[in-house]
Scaffold this motif. Structure first.
Motif, PDB file in Angstrom:
ATOM      1  N   LEU A 178       0.932  -1.105  -0.139  1.00 41.77           N
ATOM      2  CA  LEU A 178      -0.114  -0.026  -0.038  1.00 41.77           C
ATOM      3  C   LEU A 178       0.753   1.377  -0.098  1.00 41.77           C
ATOM      4  O   LEU A 178       0.535   2.332  -0.810  1.00 41.77           O
ATOM      5  N   ALA A 179       1.943   1.386   0.648  1.00 40.66           N
ATOM      6  CA  ALA A 179       2.912   2.466   0.747  1.00 40.66           C
ATOM      7  C   ALA A 179       3.479   2.781  -0.535  1.00 40.66           C
ATOM      8  O   ALA A 179       3.622   3.660  -1.082  1.00 40.66           O
ATOM      9  N   GLU A 180       3.874   1.715  -1.289  1.00 37.14           N
ATOM     10  CA  GLU A 180       4.657   1.757  -2.513  1.00 37.14           C
ATOM     11  C   GLU A 180       3.442   2.303  -3.476  1.00 37.14           C
ATOM     12  O   GLU A 180       3.799   3.220  -4.272  1.00 37.14           O
ATOM     13  N   GLN A 181       2.035   1.843  -3.320  1.00 37.20           N
ATOM     14  CA  GLN A 181       0.932   2.333  -4.368  1.00 37.20           C
ATOM     15  C   GLN A 181       0.886   3.770  -4.023  1.00 37.20           C
ATOM     16  O   GLN A 181       0.657   4.404  -4.956  1.00 37.20           O
ATOM     17  N   ARG A 182       0.753   4.195  -2.577  1.00 37.50           N
ATOM     18  CA  ARG A 182       0.689   5.594  -2.613  1.00 37.50           C
ATOM     19  C   ARG A 182       1.738   6.368  -3.207  1.00 37.50           C
ATOM     20  O   ARG A 182       1.354   7.674  -3.620  1.00 37.50           O
ATOM     21  N   LYS A 183       2.809   5.945  -2.956  1.00 38.38           N
ATOM     22  CA  LYS A 183       4.189   6.712  -3.521  1.00 38.38           C
ATOM     23  C   LYS A 183       3.956   6.769  -4.808  1.00 38.38           C
ATOM     24  O   LYS A 183       4.382   7.762  -5.472  1.00 38.38           O
ATOM     25  N   GLN A 184       3.491   5.809  -5.571  1.00 33.95           N
ATOM     26  CA  GLN A 184       3.588   5.920  -6.835  1.00 33.95           C
ATOM     27  C   GLN A 184       2.573   7.016  -7.625  1.00 33.95           C
ATOM     28  O   GLN A 184       2.639   7.644  -8.363  1.00 33.95           O
ATOM     29  N   LEU A 185       1.289   6.825  -6.829  1.00 34.05           N
ATOM     30  CA  LEU A 185       0.141   7.788  -6.865  1.00 34.05           C
ATOM     31  C   LEU A 185       0.558   9.059  -6.794  1.00 34.05           C
ATOM     32  O   LEU A 185       0.197  10.135  -7.690  1.00 34.05           O
ATOM     33  N   GLN A 186       1.321   9.344  -5.808  1.00 33.28           N
ATOM     34  CA  GLN A 186       1.746  10.936  -5.494  1.00 33.28           C
ATOM     35  C   GLN A 186       2.681  11.257  -6.741  1.00 33.28           C
ATOM     36  O   GLN A 186       2.806  12.424  -6.988  1.00 33.28           O
ATOM     37  N   GLU A 187       3.787  10.458  -7.057  1.00 33.97           N
ATOM     38  CA  GLU A 187       4.605  10.601  -8.296  1.00 33.97           C
ATOM     39  C   GLU A 187       3.787  11.164  -9.239  1.00 33.97           C
ATOM     40  O   GLU A 187       4.318  12.082  -9.964  1.00 33.97           O
ATOM     41  N   SER A 188       2.772  10.417  -9.727  1.00 32.30           N
ATOM     42  CA  SER A 188       2.060  10.541 -10.967  1.00 32.30           C
ATOM     43  C   SER A 188       1.223  11.758 -11.052  1.00 32.30           C
ATOM     44  O   SER A 188       1.231  12.538 -12.003  1.00 32.30           O
ATOM     45  N   LYS A 189       0.689  12.147  -9.808  1.00 31.24           N
ATOM     46  CA  LYS A 189       0.009  13.373  -9.466  1.00 31.24           C
ATOM     47  C   LYS A 189       1.093  14.388  -9.629  1.00 31.24           C
ATOM     48  O   LYS A 189       0.775  15.863 -10.191  1.00 31.24           O
ATOM     49  N   ALA A 190       2.166  14.459  -9.057  1.00 32.51           N
ATOM     50  CA  ALA A 190       3.217  15.365  -9.136  1.00 32.51           C
ATOM     51  C   ALA A 190       3.601  15.806 -10.748  1.00 32.51           C
ATOM     52  O   ALA A 190       3.836  16.807 -11.227  1.00 32.51           O
ATOM     53  N   ILE A 191       3.665  14.610 -11.358  1.00 32.94           N
ATOM     54  CA  ILE A 191       3.982  14.661 -12.982  1.00 32.94           C
ATOM     55  C   ILE A 191       3.104  15.322 -13.760  1.00 32.94           C
ATOM     56  O   ILE A 191       3.131  16.255 -14.294  1.00 32.94           O
ATOM     57  N   LYS A 192       1.801  15.199 -13.500  1.00 34.03           N
ATOM     58  CA  LYS A 192       0.631  15.766 -13.923  1.00 34.03           C
ATOM     59  C   LYS A 192       0.551  16.995 -13.639  1.00 34.03           C
ATOM     60  O   LYS A 192       0.316  17.976 -14.559  1.00 34.03           O
ATOM     61  N   ASN A 193       0.942  17.298 -12.492  1.00 38.98           N
ATOM     62  CA  ASN A 193       0.694  18.873 -12.187  1.00 38.98           C
ATOM     63  C   ASN A 193       1.749  19.904 -12.906  1.00 38.98           C
ATOM     64  O   ASN A 193       1.442  20.734 -13.402  1.00 38.98           O
ATOM     65  N   LYS A 194       3.137  19.014 -12.946  1.00 43.79           N
ATOM     66  CA  LYS A 194       4.183  19.670 -13.663  1.00 43.79           C
ATOM     67  C   LYS A 194       3.648  20.054 -15.188  1.00 43.79           C
ATOM     68  O   LYS A 194       4.048  21.175 -16.015  1.00 43.79           O
ATOM     69  N   GLU A 195       3.036  18.907 -15.926  1.00 48.02           N
ATOM     70  CA  GLU A 195       2.640  18.925 -16.984  1.00 48.02           C
ATOM     71  C   GLU A 195       1.424  20.113 -17.157  1.00 48.02           C
ATOM     72  O   GLU A 195       1.487  20.744 -18.480  1.00 48.02           O
ATOM     73  N   ASP A 196       0.707  20.037 -16.324  1.00 52.50           N
ATOM     74  CA  ASP A 196      -0.362  21.352 -16.184  1.00 52.50           C
ATOM     75  C   ASP A 196      -0.041  22.584 -16.082  1.00 52.50           C
ATOM     76  O   ASP A 196      -0.506  23.518 -16.854  1.00 52.50           O
ATOM     77  N   ASN A 197       1.062  22.648 -15.529  1.00 56.16           N
ATOM     78  CA  ASN A 197       1.689  23.945 -15.260  1.00 56.16           C
ATOM     79  C   ASN A 197       2.462  24.603 -16.394  1.00 56.16           C
ATOM     80  O   ASN A 197       2.710  25.679 -16.713  1.00 56.16           O
ATOM     81  N   GLY A 198       2.958  23.426 -17.152  1.00 56.86           N
ATOM     82  CA  GLY A 198       3.935  23.882 -18.471  1.00 56.86           C
ATOM     83  C   GLY A 198       3.021  24.187 -19.294  1.00 56.86           C
ATOM     84  O   GLY A 198       3.594  25.204 -20.380  1.00 56.86           O
ATOM     85  N   ARG A 199       1.783  24.100 -19.512  1.00 57.11           N
ATOM     86  CA  ARG A 199       0.787  24.215 -20.633  1.00 57.11           C
ATOM     87  C   ARG A 199       0.368  25.681 -20.426  1.00 57.11           C
ATOM     88  O   ARG A 199      -0.107  26.276 -21.390  1.00 57.11           O
ATOM     89  N   ASP A 200       0.461  26.256 -19.045  1.00 58.44           N
ATOM     90  CA  ASP A 200      -0.039  27.536 -18.990  1.00 58.44           C
ATOM     91  C   ASP A 200       0.636  28.658 -19.734  1.00 58.44           C
ATOM     92  O   ASP A 200       1.775  28.850 -19.737  1.00 58.44           O
TER      93      ASP A 200
END
Length: 76
Positions: free
Chosen positions: A54-76
């Motif tokens: 579960l801890a590994e899954q949460r870590k991967q989820l947080q990393e994917s959210k961080a990547i998505k946020n970087k991509e969304d911020n890069g489009r602005d």
């Protein structure tokens, strides 16, 4: 003034006891590994396999959210 005749021997006894305890701690290697307890909180060795998964899954989820946020911020 007569209280000093009581307080000075009590202070000397307390200091002597503290010194004896300190040398006992040094002799029994109480100060050999001061870093282990500090680092132990950083590791998840006490987790069960399910909790580790579960801890590994949460870590991967947080990393994917961080990547998505970087991509969304890069489009602005």
């Amino acid at each position: 003034m007569s209280i000093i005749y009581v307080l000075i021997p009590i202070a000397i006894i307390i200091v002597a006891v503290a010194i004896v305890i300190f040398f006992w701690a040094v002799k029994t290697n109480q100060f050999e590994d001061l870093d282990r307890q500090g680092y132990s909180i950083l590791f998840d060795d006490d987790l069960s396999p399910e909790e580790k998964k579960l801890a590994e899954q949460r870590k991967q989820l947080q990393e994917s959210k961080a990547i998505k946020n970087k991509e969304d911020n890069g489009r602005d």
